[in-house]
Design a protein around this motif. Structure first.
Motif, short mmCIF file in Angstrom:
data_model
loop_
_atom_site.label_atom_id
_atom_site.label_comp_id
_atom_site.label_asym_id
_atom_site.label_seq_id
_atom_site.Cartn_x
_atom_site.Cartn_y
_atom_site.Cartn_z
N GLY A 144 47.98 51.09 9.51
CA GLY A 144 46.66 51.37 8.94
C GLY A 144 45.57 50.46 9.44
N PHE A 145 45.88 49.62 10.43
CA PHE A 145 44.89 48.70 10.99
C PHE A 145 44.99 48.71 12.50
CE2 PHE A 145 45.97 47.18 6.80
CZ PHE A 145 44.73 46.95 6.24
N GLN A 146 43.88 48.42 13.15
CA GLN A 146 43.84 48.35 14.61
C GLN A 146 43.18 47.04 15.01
OE1 GLN A 146 41.76 51.63 16.37
NE2 GLN A 146 41.72 50.70 18.39
N LEU A 147 43.84 46.31 15.89
CA LEU A 147 43.28 45.08 16.44
C LEU A 147 42.42 45.47 17.63
CD1 LEU A 147 43.37 42.02 15.99
CD2 LEU A 147 45.31 41.93 17.54
N GLU A 148 41.11 45.27 17.52
CA GLU A 148 40.19 45.75 18.55
C GLU A 148 39.95 44.77 19.68
OE1 GLU A 148 36.70 47.29 16.64
OE2 GLU A 148 37.78 49.13 16.17
N ASN A 149 40.02 43.51 19.42
CA ASN A 149 39.94 42.53 20.51
C ASN A 149 40.71 41.29 20.11
OD1 ASN A 149 37.72 41.81 18.66
ND2 ASN A 149 37.29 40.23 20.15
N ARG A 150 41.15 40.58 21.10
CA ARG A 150 41.95 39.37 20.90
C ARG A 150 41.27 38.22 21.63
NH1 ARG A 150 47.79 41.39 20.34
NH2 ARG A 150 47.46 43.61 20.22
N CYS A 151 41.75 37.04 21.36
CA CYS A 151 41.23 35.85 22.04
C CYS A 151 42.00 35.62 23.34
CB CYS A 151 41.41 34.63 21.14
SG CYS A 151 40.48 34.75 19.59
N ASP A 152 41.42 34.84 24.24
CA ASP A 152 42.13 34.42 25.44
C ASP A 152 43.33 33.57 25.04
OD1 ASP A 152 40.35 35.71 27.10
OD2 ASP A 152 39.10 33.93 27.39
N SER A 153 44.27 33.39 25.94
CA SER A 153 45.48 32.64 25.62
C SER A 153 45.27 31.12 25.61
CB SER A 153 46.60 32.99 26.60
OG SER A 153 46.24 32.62 27.91
N GLN A 154 44.10 30.65 26.00
CA GLN A 154 43.80 29.21 25.94
C GLN A 154 42.45 29.02 25.26
OE1 GLN A 154 43.05 27.15 29.66
NE2 GLN A 154 43.90 25.27 28.81
N LEU A 155 42.41 28.01 24.37
CA LEU A 155 41.17 27.69 23.65
C LEU A 155 40.93 26.19 23.81
CD1 LEU A 155 39.13 29.26 21.93
CD2 LEU A 155 40.44 28.61 19.92
N ARG A 156 39.84 25.85 24.49
CA ARG A 156 39.51 24.44 24.76
C ARG A 156 39.10 23.72 23.48
NH1 ARG A 156 35.49 26.02 29.38
NH2 ARG A 156 34.54 26.64 27.44
N PRO A 157 39.15 22.40 23.47
CA PRO A 157 38.73 21.63 22.29
C PRO A 157 37.29 21.96 21.90
CG PRO A 157 39.78 20.19 23.90
CD PRO A 157 39.61 21.52 24.55
N GLY A 158 37.05 22.20 20.63
CA GLY A 158 35.73 22.51 20.11
C GLY A 158 35.31 23.96 20.30
N ALA A 159 36.10 24.74 21.04
CA ALA A 159 35.76 26.14 21.31
C ALA A 159 36.24 27.04 20.17
CB ALA A 159 36.37 26.59 22.62
N SER A 160 35.68 28.22 20.11
CA SER A 160 36.10 29.19 19.10
C SER A 160 36.13 30.58 19.72
CB SER A 160 35.18 29.15 17.89
OG SER A 160 33.87 29.46 18.26
N CYS A 161 36.79 31.49 19.04
CA CYS A 161 36.84 32.89 19.46
C CYS A 161 37.00 33.74 18.20
CB CYS A 161 37.98 33.14 20.44
SG CYS A 161 39.61 32.93 19.73
N SER A 162 36.89 35.03 18.35
CA SER A 162 37.08 35.91 17.21
C SER A 162 37.91 37.12 17.61
CB SER A 162 35.74 36.36 16.62
OG SER A 162 35.05 37.15 17.54
N ALA A 163 38.67 37.60 16.66
CA ALA A 163 39.44 38.83 16.82
C ALA A 163 38.92 39.81 15.78
CB ALA A 163 40.93 38.56 16.63
N SER A 164 38.80 41.08 16.15
CA SER A 164 38.28 42.09 15.23
C SER A 164 39.39 43.03 14.79
CB SER A 164 37.18 42.91 15.89
OG SER A 164 36.09 42.08 16.21
N VAL A 165 39.39 43.34 13.49
CA VAL A 165 40.38 44.25 12.91
C VAL A 165 39.64 45.38 12.23
CG1 VAL A 165 42.27 44.47 11.26
CG2 VAL A 165 42.00 42.35 12.55
N ARG A 166 40.09 46.61 12.49
CA ARG A 166 39.48 47.78 11.87
C ARG A 166 40.53 48.49 11.02
NH1 ARG A 166 35.08 51.03 12.89
NH2 ARG A 166 34.61 49.91 14.81
N PHE A 167 40.12 48.90 9.80
CA PHE A 167 40.99 49.69 8.95
C PHE A 167 40.95 51.14 9.43
CE2 PHE A 167 41.49 52.32 5.04
CZ PHE A 167 42.82 52.03 4.81
N THR A 168 42.11 51.72 9.71
CA THR A 168 42.20 53.08 10.21
C THR A 168 43.05 53.97 9.31
OG1 THR A 168 44.09 52.50 11.60
CG2 THR A 168 41.90 52.36 12.62
N GLY A 169 43.49 53.44 8.17
CA GLY A 169 44.40 54.18 7.30
C GLY A 169 43.74 55.34 6.58
#
Length: 82
Positions: free
Chosen positions: A26-51
């Motif tokens: 019932g959920f879809q992961l729309e984007n993911r983060c890169d496999s490496q995250l440098r110190p102080g860096a951030s990223c976001s992953a988006s989740v959509r409800f599809t149920g």
């Protein structure tokens, strides 16, 4: 609308092997983060409800021996009539 999960590396070293995985239906992961995250860096992953009814699931964020789980739940309130 998708909901975002924000991930920040507050440590002094890079996070290597970062992964964002979805469990449940019932959920879809729309984007993911890169496999490496440098110190102080951030990223976001988006989740959509599809149920089409009530659903629950989780997103597991992990890097090396560290992990965190975000619990998901959703209810469809606009079901089409047959």
């Amino acid at each position: 609308a998708p909901q975002s999960i924000f991930i920040r590396n507050s440590g002094n070293g890079s996070l290597n092997g970062l992964s964002v995985n979805l469990a449940g239906s019932g959920f879809q992961l729309e984007n993911r983060c890169d496999s490496q995250l440098r110190p102080g860096a951030s990223c976001s992953a988006s989740v959509r409800f599809t149920g089409r009814a009530s659903s629950s699931g989780s997103v597991l964020v992990s890097a090396g021996t560290q992990s965190a789980t975000v619990t998901l739940s959703g209810t469809c309130t606009n079901q089409a009539s047959p």
